[in-house]
Design a protein around this motif. Structure first.
Motif, PDB file in Angstrom:
ATOM      1  N   ILE A  47       0.886  -1.290   0.207  1.00 49.10           N
ATOM      2  CA  ILE A  47      -0.127   0.035   0.002  1.00 49.10           C
ATOM      3  C   ILE A  47       1.039   1.181   0.090  1.00 49.10           C
ATOM      4  O   ILE A  47       1.754   1.252   0.825  1.00 49.10           O
ATOM      5  CB  ILE A  47      -0.892   0.127   1.119  1.00 49.10           C
ATOM      6  N   LYS A  74       1.374   4.942   0.422  1.00 47.75           N
ATOM      7  CA  LYS A  74       0.906   6.094   1.453  1.00 47.75           C
ATOM      8  C   LYS A  74       1.820   7.399   1.128  1.00 47.75           C
ATOM      9  O   LYS A  74       2.851   7.617   1.227  1.00 47.75           O
ATOM     10  CB  LYS A  74       1.101   5.759   3.022  1.00 47.75           C
ATOM     11  N   TYR A 107      -3.830   7.113   0.183  1.00 49.66           N
ATOM     12  CA  TYR A 107      -3.464   5.593   0.091  1.00 49.66           C
ATOM     13  C   TYR A 107      -3.769   5.038  -1.084  1.00 49.66           C
ATOM     14  O   TYR A 107      -4.906   5.201  -1.662  1.00 49.66           O
ATOM     15  CB  TYR A 107      -4.274   4.726   1.244  1.00 49.66           C
ATOM     16  N   ASP A 109      -4.055   1.287  -2.412  1.00 49.96           N
ATOM     17  CA  ASP A 109      -4.053   0.048  -1.869  1.00 49.96           C
ATOM     18  C   ASP A 109      -4.186  -0.952  -3.032  1.00 49.96           C
ATOM     19  O   ASP A 109      -5.033  -1.379  -3.455  1.00 49.96           O
ATOM     20  CB  ASP A 109      -5.311  -0.150  -1.060  1.00 49.96           C
ATOM     21  N   GLN A 146      -3.480  -4.098  -3.008  1.00 45.78           N
ATOM     22  CA  GLN A 146      -4.133  -5.337  -2.490  1.00 45.78           C
ATOM     23  C   GLN A 146      -5.443  -5.649  -2.828  1.00 45.78           C
ATOM     24  O   GLN A 146      -6.127  -6.497  -3.197  1.00 45.78           O
ATOM     25  CB  GLN A 146      -3.919  -5.556  -0.674  1.00 45.78           C
ATOM     26  N   VAL A 166      -4.464   0.114   5.656  1.00 47.83           N
ATOM     27  CA  VAL A 166      -5.203   1.400   5.517  1.00 47.83           C
ATOM     28  C   VAL A 166      -5.901   1.745   6.820  1.00 47.83           C
ATOM     29  O   VAL A 166      -7.128   0.809   7.051  1.00 47.83           O
ATOM     30  CB  VAL A 166      -6.096   1.386   4.555  1.00 47.83           C
TER      31      VAL A 166
END
Length: 344
Positions: A111, A113, A195, A197, A199, A257
């Motif tokens: 992730i 950030k 973020y 993400d 995933q 997150v």
């Protein structure tokens, strides 16, 4: 100023210890006061390896690097300041090579950030209606300053001093906790988080001070290449030059997150018509039962409260409301959804 590449473990998310890698950090304190760069065409990098571009569409001769400065800020040290062009146009400051930073991460941290401090600046007026666009932070998957946003942009945050905070997640299905879509205070520093993400293929913009969480789908084949700070002026007047500031830019690789599912209950509800004149219909596709609804105006004043008998679809009479914008706080056993409605 050398880019600080840090690979360290830090404690995140309050009680939960999460392994994180800080890939890049810049607080501007080690940069020199004055212009960030000397090339407003975006070809040659300036201080901190930031690229600058000035693009005045009204008075091209006013393109200059003077709109990108390192300045002193009380109680903060040095910060980055972006001023819009005096004529209609935009300025862009870009940090490239985020994909190279990302490649250095621990692969367990999937992730990306980004966090940054943003200063909302002053409200400007030239005696007429003024909505200077500005204070944008754009995530891009190429090194172009401009282009088709539906193709080039992953997501962005934009601040309008005379209107509403606006966050856009770029292409894909998007949703937001609308309770926070209200004007940020002037002359205020706010923390903004982004973020990506990979995933779960989601993109988030989070502004804690406004309880804002904006979420969009993330294309699995989209890699973040560059980050752009942008300021623009839509009024051709030297009396109206929006100025914004930035500080404490940090890019990290993390594996969590920090969100709660309650933030997204608002996604489940649909209010229509919007704008509405007499009756608002409130529905949801998951048979969530409504217990009561509190209605607030844009100043946070409670206008009325109505109780329901755990109904899944309800009607709300707003015929007696004054014309304006309202926020419906819809209470359910799963949490409170907040939706914005405009009374016409």
């Amino acid at each position: 100023m050398k880019t600080k590449i840090l690979l360290i473990s830090v404690a995140l998310f309050a009680a939960q210890l999460t392994s994180a890698q800080i890939l890049y950090s810049e607080n501007f304190d080690n940069l020199t006061l004055g212009n960030v760069g000397t090339d407003f065409t975006g070809i040659t990098a300036g201080q901190g390896e930031f690229y600058t571009l000035s693009d005045s569409s009204e008075i091209p001769s006013e393109n200059s690097n003077d709109y990108f400065k390192i300045v002193s800020e009380p109680n903060r040290g040095k910060v980055l300041e972006l001023a819009a062009t005096p004529g209609k146009g935009q300025v862009f400051l870009q940090k490239r090579g985020i994909d190279a930073l990302w490649s250095k991460r621990n692969t367990a941290n999937n992730i990306l950030k980004i966090e940054i401090d943003f200063y909302t600046g002053d409200q400007f007026s030239n005696g007429g209606t003024l909505i200077p666009q500005g204070g944008s932070l754009v995530l891009k998957h190429n090194d172009n300053y401009k282009g088709n946003p539906k193709v080039d942009d992953i997501g962005n945050f934009t601040y309008y001093p005379d209107a509403e905070l606006y966050a856009n997640g770029g292409p894909g299905n998007c949703s937001t906790n609308t309770s926070a879509i209200t004007e940020l205070k002037l002359k205020t520093w706010v923390k903004i988080y982004f973020y990506l993400d990979y995933q779960n293929l989601k993109y988030y913009t989070i502004i804690p001070i406004k309880n804002l969480i904006f979420r969009c789908d993330l294309n699995p084949n989209t890699e973040l290449i560059s980050l752009i700070l942008k300021n623009s002026n839509s009024i051709g007047s030297k009396a109206t030059i929006p100025v914004y500031k930035y500080d404490n830019l940090i890019i990290s690789a993390v594996n969590t997150v920090p969100l709660s599912t309650q933030y997204f209950i608002s996604d489940k509800f649909n209010l229509y018509p919007n704008p509405a004149k007499n009756v608002v219909y409130i529905t949801n596709a998951e048979s969530i039962k409504v217990e009561n609804i509190d209605v607030f105006d844009t100043n946070g004043k409670l206008i009325t409260t109505k109780t329901f008998s755990n109904e899944t679809n309800v009607q709300f009479d707003i015929s007696g409301f004054a014309i304006g914008t309202y926020f419906f706080h819809i209470s359910t056993k799963d949490g409170t959804a907040v939706k914005k409605i405009i009374k016409k």
